[in-house]
Design an enzyme around this catalytic site. Structure first.
Site, PDB file in Angstrom:
ATOM      1  N   GLU A  22      26.125   4.056 -14.820  1.00  0.00           N
ATOM      2  CA  GLU A  22      25.991   3.501 -13.531  1.00  0.00           C
ATOM      3  C   GLU A  22      25.167   2.343 -13.418  1.00  0.00           C
ATOM      4  O   GLU A  22      25.540   1.316 -12.651  1.00  0.00           O
ATOM      5  CB  GLU A  22      25.356   4.659 -12.595  1.00  0.00           C
ATOM      6  CG  GLU A  22      25.926   5.549 -12.316  1.00  0.00           C
ATOM      7  CD  GLU A  22      27.276   5.551 -11.324  1.00  0.00           C
ATOM      8  OE1 GLU A  22      27.136   4.908 -10.213  1.00  0.00           O
ATOM      9  OE2 GLU A  22      28.478   5.687 -11.540  1.00  0.00           O
ATOM     10  N   ILE A  23      24.310   2.098 -13.989  1.00  0.00           N
ATOM     11  CA  ILE A  23      23.343   0.983 -13.898  1.00  0.00           C
ATOM     12  C   ILE A  23      23.422  -0.012 -15.083  1.00  0.00           C
ATOM     13  O   ILE A  23      23.552  -1.310 -14.738  1.00  0.00           O
ATOM     14  CB  ILE A  23      21.691   1.232 -14.060  1.00  0.00           C
ATOM     15  CG1 ILE A  23      21.438   2.538 -13.091  1.00  0.00           C
ATOM     16  CG2 ILE A  23      20.750   0.254 -14.090  1.00  0.00           C
ATOM     17  CD1 ILE A  23      21.493   1.861 -11.510  1.00  0.00           C
TER      18      ILE A  23
END
Length: 158
Positions: A22-23
């Site tokens: 996600e990051i």
């Protein structure tokens, strides 16, 4: 690493894999392990929030999202889970507990505990847009790359 130390090694590795997905590794290194990252961030232009008191609920028009934190939690879901789990804030441990609850609700925790990671990813792909098969029109990582990150974080595969 997740801040919740009571989770098993496989669950912690899965959380690390989710955060990487996600990051991304650049933002994980240049933030508070992703816990303070807003949607739309890049390593060149990190968008970070400064208070863990509650979900920042900052709308990013470019991405049409309020996702925030290590697991890119949407503001609209935060109040329900804050109450359900009796979370005191939007801090790192609270975000970890939120993500684990999502895994529990999708019945992915037993799969993770037993090392069936590909199956667990498939069970939760509709929650996290970066997972294969999510279908949200965002970049989706390949399972082989997710498994490599999971293993590097100390997770066991069956």
């Amino acid at each position: 690493m997740p801040r919740l130390t009571s989770a098993s090694g496989n669950v912690r590795a899965f959380l690390d894999m989710l955060a990487w997905s996600e990051i991304g590794p650049g933002l994980l290194e240049h933030s508070d392990a992703g816990y303070d990252v807003l949607v739309g961030s890049t390593p060149r232009v990190p968008l970070l929030f400064t208070s863990y008191a509650t979900h920042p609920n900052i709308y990013n028009r470019r991405t049409n999202s309020t996702a925030a934190g290590r697991y890119q939690i949407l503001a609209r879901y935060w109040p329900h889970y804050r109450e359900l789990l009796k979370l005191p804030d939007f801090g790192p441990v609270s975000q970890d507990l939120y993500a684990i609850q999502q895994l529990r609700e999708r019945k992915a925790l037993p799969l993770i505990e037993s090392g069936h990671i590909t199956a667990a990813i498939a069970m939760v792909s509709n929650i996290w847009a970066s997972l294969p098969g999510a279908g949200y029109g965002q970049h989706e990582h390949e399972v082989k790359n997710l498994l490599a990150v999971y293993k590097a974080a100390g997770g066991d595969v069956a």
